[in-house]
Design a protein around this motif. Structure first.
Motif, PDB file in Angstrom:
ATOM      1  N   MET A 105       0.885 -12.854 -14.089  1.00 16.66           N
ATOM      2  CA  MET A 105       1.202 -13.402 -12.786  1.00 16.66           C
ATOM      3  C   MET A 105       2.471 -14.220 -12.854  1.00 16.66           C
ATOM      4  O   MET A 105       2.884 -14.664 -13.908  1.00 16.66           O
ATOM      5  CB  MET A 105       0.047 -14.270 -12.297  1.00 16.66           C
ATOM      6  CG  MET A 105      -1.114 -13.413 -11.881  1.00 16.66           C
ATOM      7  SD  MET A 105      -2.248 -13.899 -10.621  1.00 16.66           S
ATOM      8  CE  MET A 105      -1.941 -15.379  -9.952  1.00 16.66           C
ATOM      9  N   SER A 106       3.021 -14.407 -11.697  1.00 14.06           N
ATOM     10  CA  SER A 106       4.248 -15.165 -11.626  1.00 14.06           C
ATOM     11  C   SER A 106       3.937 -16.665 -11.681  1.00 14.06           C
ATOM     12  O   SER A 106       2.885 -17.113 -11.261  1.00 14.06           O
ATOM     13  CB  SER A 106       4.978 -14.766 -10.353  1.00 14.06           C
ATOM     14  OG  SER A 106       5.278 -15.828  -9.554  1.00 14.06           O
ATOM     15  N   GLU A 107       4.862 -17.426 -12.180  1.00 11.52           N
ATOM     16  CA  GLU A 107       4.631 -18.860 -12.338  1.00 11.52           C
ATOM     17  C   GLU A 107       4.849 -19.635 -11.050  1.00 11.52           C
ATOM     18  O   GLU A 107       4.226 -20.672 -10.843  1.00 11.52           O
ATOM     19  CB  GLU A 107       5.542 -19.410 -13.431  1.00 11.52           C
ATOM     20  CG  GLU A 107       5.207 -18.857 -14.798  1.00 11.52           C
ATOM     21  CD  GLU A 107       6.106 -19.426 -15.860  1.00 11.52           C
ATOM     22  OE1 GLU A 107       6.740 -20.473 -15.607  1.00 11.52           O
ATOM     23  OE2 GLU A 107       6.175 -18.837 -16.934  1.00 11.52           O
ATOM     24  N   THR A 108       5.740 -19.148 -10.182  1.00  9.82           N
ATOM     25  CA  THR A 108       6.011 -19.869  -8.938  1.00  9.82           C
ATOM     26  C   THR A 108       5.239 -19.203  -7.801  1.00  9.82           C
ATOM     27  O   THR A 108       5.234 -17.982  -7.669  1.00  9.82           O
ATOM     28  CB  THR A 108       7.511 -19.847  -8.606  1.00  9.82           C
ATOM     29  OG1 THR A 108       7.931 -18.509  -8.487  1.00  9.82           O
ATOM     30  CG2 THR A 108       8.305 -20.549  -9.682  1.00  9.82           C
ATOM     31  N   PRO A 109       4.586 -20.003  -6.981  1.00 11.27           N
ATOM     32  CA  PRO A 109       3.849 -19.424  -5.856  1.00 11.27           C
ATOM     33  C   PRO A 109       4.815 -18.927  -4.780  1.00 11.27           C
ATOM     34  O   PRO A 109       5.924 -19.441  -4.620  1.00 11.27           O
ATOM     35  CB  PRO A 109       3.010 -20.587  -5.343  1.00 11.27           C
ATOM     36  CG  PRO A 109       3.671 -21.813  -5.839  1.00 11.27           C
ATOM     37  CD  PRO A 109       4.406 -21.432  -7.088  1.00 11.27           C
TER      38      PRO A 109
END
Length: 71
Positions: free
Chosen positions: A1-5
């Motif tokens: 998953m990506s770290e930034t929402p």
């Protein structure tokens, strides 16, 4: 998953803006006239209206009071 929402509202609004701009660009090509063309047409209409008003006959029974008789 990506770290930034990801802000889904911003994504949705950006997609809607892009769709609206594409639709506007299409409408300009199909229906649009340039600003110069609109101004030229407006000036031409105004000139024709002035010419027509200048050629109007004033009747003696004119209700605006510009005629020869007074009511």
């Amino acid at each position: 998953m990506s770290e930034t929402p990801i802000n889904l509202n911003k994504v949705r609004k950006a997609r809607a803006r892009a769709a609206a701009k594409a639709r506007a660009d299409t409408n300009v090509v199909v229906h649009g006239r340039s600003k110069v063309q609109k101004e030229t047409d407006g000036l031409e209409r105004a000139r024709l209206r002035r010419d027509l008003d200048g050629k109007a006959l004033k009747s003696p029974d004119d209700v605006t009071g510009k005629g020869g008789k007074k009511p």
